[in-house]
Design a protein around this motif. Structure first.
Motif, PDB file in Angstrom:
ATOM      1  N   THR A  57       0.855  -1.185   0.000  1.00  0.00           N
ATOM      2  CA  THR A  57       0.000   0.000   0.000  1.00  0.00           C
ATOM      3  C   THR A  57       0.892   1.236   0.000  1.00  0.00           C
ATOM      4  O   THR A  57       1.957   1.242   0.627  1.00  0.00           O
ATOM      5  N   ILE A  58       0.441   2.245  -0.730  1.00  0.00           N
ATOM      6  CA  ILE A  58       1.160   3.516  -0.784  1.00  0.00           C
ATOM      7  C   ILE A  58       0.254   4.572  -0.168  1.00  0.00           C
ATOM      8  O   ILE A  58      -0.912   4.697  -0.541  1.00  0.00           O
ATOM      9  N   SER A  59       0.802   5.332   0.766  1.00  0.00           N
ATOM     10  CA  SER A  59       0.050   6.391   1.435  1.00  0.00           C
ATOM     11  C   SER A  59      -0.379   7.473   0.457  1.00  0.00           C
ATOM     12  O   SER A  59       0.176   7.593  -0.640  1.00  0.00           O
ATOM     13  N   GLY A  60      -1.329   8.301   0.899  1.00  0.00           N
ATOM     14  CA  GLY A  60      -1.732   9.459   0.116  1.00  0.00           C
ATOM     15  C   GLY A  60      -0.506  10.267  -0.269  1.00  0.00           C
ATOM     16  O   GLY A  60       0.319  10.604   0.582  1.00  0.00           O
ATOM     17  N   THR A  61      -0.380  10.531  -1.567  1.00  0.00           N
ATOM     18  CA  THR A  61       0.822  11.168  -2.109  1.00  0.00           C
ATOM     19  C   THR A  61       0.443  12.390  -2.931  1.00  0.00           C
ATOM     20  O   THR A  61      -0.233  12.265  -3.951  1.00  0.00           O
ATOM     21  N   PRO A  62       0.860  13.580  -2.504  1.00  0.00           N
ATOM     22  CA  PRO A  62       0.643  14.766  -3.327  1.00  0.00           C
ATOM     23  C   PRO A  62       1.739  14.862  -4.390  1.00  0.00           C
ATOM     24  O   PRO A  62       2.708  14.110  -4.356  1.00  0.00           O
TER      25      PRO A  62
ATOM     26  N   ARG B 191      -5.228  12.833 -18.286  1.00  0.00           N
ATOM     27  CA  ARG B 191      -4.223  12.901 -19.358  1.00  0.00           C
ATOM     28  C   ARG B 191      -2.841  12.504 -18.824  1.00  0.00           C
ATOM     29  O   ARG B 191      -2.154  11.657 -19.408  1.00  0.00           O
ATOM     30  N   ALA B 192      -2.447  13.084 -17.710  1.00  0.00           N
ATOM     31  CA  ALA B 192      -1.147  12.762 -17.116  1.00  0.00           C
ATOM     32  C   ALA B 192      -1.098  11.319 -16.634  1.00  0.00           C
ATOM     33  O   ALA B 192      -0.104  10.606 -16.840  1.00  0.00           O
ATOM     34  N   TYR B 193      -2.163  10.866 -16.012  1.00  0.00           N
ATOM     35  CA  TYR B 193      -2.277   9.508 -15.481  1.00  0.00           C
ATOM     36  C   TYR B 193      -2.098   8.496 -16.608  1.00  0.00           C
ATOM     37  O   TYR B 193      -1.320   7.545 -16.494  1.00  0.00           O
ATOM     38  N   ALA B 194      -2.794   8.702 -17.722  1.00  0.00           N
ATOM     39  CA  ALA B 194      -2.704   7.787 -18.871  1.00  0.00           C
ATOM     40  C   ALA B 194      -1.294   7.779 -19.455  1.00  0.00           C
ATOM     41  O   ALA B 194      -0.773   6.719 -19.829  1.00  0.00           O
ATOM     42  N   GLU B 195      -0.674   8.927 -19.544  1.00  0.00           N
ATOM     43  CA  GLU B 195       0.699   8.993 -20.075  1.00  0.00           C
ATOM     44  C   GLU B 195       1.663   8.211 -19.198  1.00  0.00           C
ATOM     45  O   GLU B 195       2.539   7.508 -19.706  1.00  0.00           O
ATOM     46  N   GLU B 196       1.532   8.330 -17.900  1.00  0.00           N
ATOM     47  CA  GLU B 196       2.465   7.675 -16.981  1.00  0.00           C
ATOM     48  C   GLU B 196       2.199   6.175 -16.847  1.00  0.00           C
ATOM     49  O   GLU B 196       3.136   5.389 -16.789  1.00  0.00           O
ATOM     50  N   PHE B 197       0.945   5.759 -16.792  1.00  0.00           N
ATOM     51  CA  PHE B 197       0.634   4.338 -16.645  1.00  0.00           C
ATOM     52  C   PHE B 197       0.717   3.584 -17.966  1.00  0.00           C
ATOM     53  O   PHE B 197       0.892   2.366 -17.968  1.00  0.00           O
TER      54      PHE B 197
ATOM     55  N   PHE C 171       5.014   7.259  -7.180  1.00  0.00           N
ATOM     56  CA  PHE C 171       4.608   5.864  -6.977  1.00  0.00           C
ATOM     57  C   PHE C 171       5.680   4.927  -7.524  1.00  0.00           C
ATOM     58  O   PHE C 171       6.083   3.969  -6.871  1.00  0.00           O
ATOM     59  N   SER C 172       6.126   5.193  -8.734  1.00  0.00           N
ATOM     60  CA  SER C 172       7.128   4.345  -9.388  1.00  0.00           C
ATOM     61  C   SER C 172       8.410   4.280  -8.562  1.00  0.00           C
ATOM     62  O   SER C 172       8.967   3.197  -8.350  1.00  0.00           O
ATOM     63  N   SER C 173       8.850   5.412  -8.082  1.00  0.00           N
ATOM     64  CA  SER C 173      10.065   5.470  -7.263  1.00  0.00           C
ATOM     65  C   SER C 173       9.898   4.692  -5.953  1.00  0.00           C
ATOM     66  O   SER C 173      10.772   3.916  -5.568  1.00  0.00           O
ATOM     67  N   MET C 174       8.754   4.876  -5.285  1.00  0.00           N
ATOM     68  CA  MET C 174       8.510   4.165  -4.025  1.00  0.00           C
ATOM     69  C   MET C 174       8.436   2.658  -4.253  1.00  0.00           C
ATOM     70  O   MET C 174       8.981   1.873  -3.472  1.00  0.00           O
ATOM     71  N   LEU C 175       7.771   2.256  -5.326  1.00  0.00           N
ATOM     72  CA  LEU C 175       7.648   0.825  -5.624  1.00  0.00           C
ATOM     73  C   LEU C 175       8.995   0.200  -5.934  1.00  0.00           C
ATOM     74  O   LEU C 175       9.240  -0.957  -5.587  1.00  0.00           O
TER      75      LEU C 175
ATOM     76  N   ALA D  91      -0.302  15.477 -11.176  1.00  0.00           N
ATOM     77  CA  ALA D  91      -0.656  14.065 -11.401  1.00  0.00           C
ATOM     78  C   ALA D  91       0.535  13.283 -11.945  1.00  0.00           C
ATOM     79  O   ALA D  91       0.792  12.158 -11.516  1.00  0.00           O
ATOM     80  N   LYS D  92       1.268  13.859 -12.898  1.00  0.00           N
ATOM     81  CA  LYS D  92       2.450  13.175 -13.440  1.00  0.00           C
ATOM     82  C   LYS D  92       3.445  12.886 -12.320  1.00  0.00           C
ATOM     83  O   LYS D  92       4.003  11.793 -12.241  1.00  0.00           O
ATOM     84  N   GLN D  93       3.662  13.874 -11.451  1.00  0.00           N
ATOM     85  CA  GLN D  93       4.630  13.705 -10.373  1.00  0.00           C
ATOM     86  C   GLN D  93       4.183  12.637  -9.387  1.00  0.00           C
ATOM     87  O   GLN D  93       5.001  11.847  -8.904  1.00  0.00           O
ATOM     88  N   ILE D  94       2.891  12.597  -9.091  1.00  0.00           N
ATOM     89  CA  ILE D  94       2.392  11.582  -8.159  1.00  0.00           C
ATOM     90  C   ILE D  94       2.688  10.185  -8.700  1.00  0.00           C
ATOM     91  O   ILE D  94       3.212   9.326  -7.971  1.00  0.00           O
ATOM     92  N   VAL D  95       2.387   9.939  -9.958  1.00  0.00           N
ATOM     93  CA  VAL D  95       2.614   8.602 -10.525  1.00  0.00           C
ATOM     94  C   VAL D  95       4.108   8.305 -10.586  1.00  0.00           C
ATOM     95  O   VAL D  95       4.539   7.175 -10.325  1.00  0.00           O
ATOM     96  N   ARG D  96       4.909   9.298 -10.887  1.00  0.00           N
ATOM     97  CA  ARG D  96       6.373   9.097 -10.865  1.00  0.00           C
ATOM     98  C   ARG D  96       6.846   8.773  -9.447  1.00  0.00           C
ATOM     99  O   ARG D  96       7.740   7.938  -9.259  1.00  0.00           O
TER     100      ARG D  96
END
Length: 131
Positions: free
Chosen positions: A29-34, A91-97, A59-63, A52-57
């Motif tokens: 689980t990943i905590s709430g991430t701004p 838009r950002a979410y789709a680009e990152e995932f 996530f990637s770093s934490m994982l 949004a792009k930074q949040i997904v990035r």
């Protein structure tokens, strides 16, 4: 099953008494991430797309700290302050995932604890050995 909690030194410092990530067996689980840039410790931008792009990035770093990736994410919760940011977040979410589209819930909220944050996201992942 032992629960391992991690706050990566590569990430921003949590704004409360919590860790960025928890792992128990194959579950993560990943905590709430701004959308905080871990290099500057400031918001990645003032717009929904940049955050949004930074949040997904993030996530990637934490994982990567637990040898997992975005492809291991099963579900994401998105908490938006403004529903009008939905399109740019998407838009950002789709680009990152990319082609991996985990299940997702989007909720509009009145406010967030991190000043300047337009959204926060948290995630649940599962590390499968069936890759």
């Amino acid at each position: 099953m032992k629960i391992e909690t991690i706050s990566s030194e590569e990430m921003f410092e949590p704004i409360g008494p919590y860790n960025h990530l928890a792992k128990a067996g194959p579950f993560i689980t990943i905590s709430g991430t701004p959308g905080i840039d871990p290099i500057t410790s400031k918001m990645a931008g003032t717009d929904a797309y940049s955050q949004a792009k930074q949040i997904v990035r993030n996530f990637s770093s934490m994982l990567s700290d637990v040898e997992a990736s975005l492809k291991d994410i099963m579900h994401v919760h998105v908490f938006l302050i403004r529903v009008e940011d939905f399109h740019e977040m998407n838009r950002a979410y789709a680009e990152e995932f990319g082609s991996h589209c985990p299940t997702r819930t989007v909720i509009c909220v009145a406010d967030l604890p991190k000043k300047g944050a337009l959204m926060t996201m948290n995630a649940t992942a599962f590390m499968s050995s069936d890759d």
